[in-house]
Design an enzyme around this catalytic site. Structure first.
Site, PDB file in Angstrom:
ATOM      1  N   THR A 153       0.834  -1.212   0.000  1.00 54.24           N
ATOM      2  CA  THR A 153       0.000   0.000   0.000  1.00 54.24           C
ATOM      3  C   THR A 153       0.862   1.252   0.000  1.00 54.24           C
ATOM      4  OG1 THR A 153      -1.786  -1.161   1.123  1.00 54.24           O
ATOM      5  CG2 THR A 153      -1.832   1.251   1.228  1.00 54.24           C
ATOM      6  N   CYS A 154       1.957   1.212   0.724  1.00 49.71           N
ATOM      7  CA  CYS A 154       2.850   2.376   0.814  1.00 49.71           C
ATOM      8  C   CYS A 154       3.425   2.731  -0.559  1.00 49.71           C
ATOM      9  CB  CYS A 154       3.978   2.086   1.793  1.00 49.71           C
ATOM     10  SG  CYS A 154       3.397   1.566   3.427  1.00 49.71           S
TER      11      CYS A 154
END
Length: 160
Positions: A48-49
Site C-alpha cells: 500500500t505504501c
C-alpha cells in the site's frame, strides 16, 4: 497518551540520504517556521505504501504546495539507505523529503507505533499523516489497522 491536534511536534532526530551519505535532520529545525505535510508509512517498498500512499503525495505535491504546504515529508521506521532507495525508485526526489526514523524514536514519542512482528517487520510506525505549522500539529489523521483513507494526500488537501 497519543499525540493530539494542538500539541507541539516532539523533538526527534531523523536521518536523510544525501549525495554525501546519511545526514541527521533535527526535527525541531525541520518543522520550525513552515508548514509541513508529514505522512508515516509502516515500511518503504511495502504494497500500500508503494502503490498508493507515496505516489499520492508525489502526484498531489503541487496542489498541496498551492494550498500553503512548504514541504512534504514521508517518515518510516526504516534506515536512510532504504528510504533513499525508495525515493529514487518511486521518483519522489524533489517532491517528497524522506525522513528515516530508523529506531522508531519519533513514532514512539507520538505513541503511534504498531507491532509488525507477525510479518517479520518488528516495531513500526502506524499509517498516519499530520499537518505541522511552525512546530505545532494542526491536523492529525491516524488510520485504523489495515485502512488507507485518512492519511492520503487527497484527504489532506481537503483539510487545507
Amino acid at each position: 497518551m497519543t499525540v493530539a491536534k494542538g500539541d507541539k511536534a516532539p523533538s526527534a532526530t531523523f536521518m536523510t540520504m544525501t549525495g554525501n551519505g546519511p545526514e541527521a535532520v533535527n526535527g525541531d529545525e525541520f518543522f520550525a517556521g513552515r508548514t509541513v505535510a508529514l505522512f508515516s508509512v509502516p515500511g518503504a517498498f511495502t504494497p500500500t505504501c508503494s502503490a498508493k500512499h507515496l505516489p499520492g503525495f508525489i502526484e498531489k505535491a503541487e496542489a498541496l504546495k498551492a494550498k500553503g504546504v512548504d514541504v512534504i515529508a514521508c517518515t518510516a521506521v526504516n534506515d536512510a539507505f532504504v528510504m533513499g532507495a525508495w525515493s529514487k525508485a518511486a521518483g519522489a526526489d524533489g517532491a517528497v523529503t524522506m525522513l528515516a526514523d530508523g529506531n522508531g524514536d519519533f513514532v514512539k514519542t507520538l505513541d503511534l507505533t504498531m507491532d509488525g512482528s507477525k510479518f517479520g517487520m518488528g516495531l513500526r510506525g502506524q499509517r498516519f499523516s499530520m499537518i505541522v505549522r511552525d512546530g505545532v500539529i494542526v491536523e492529525l489523521n491516524v488510520e485504523a489497522p489495515g485502512d488507507f483513507k485518512l492519511s492520503s494526500a487527497d484527504h489532506m488537501l481537503g483539510q487545507l
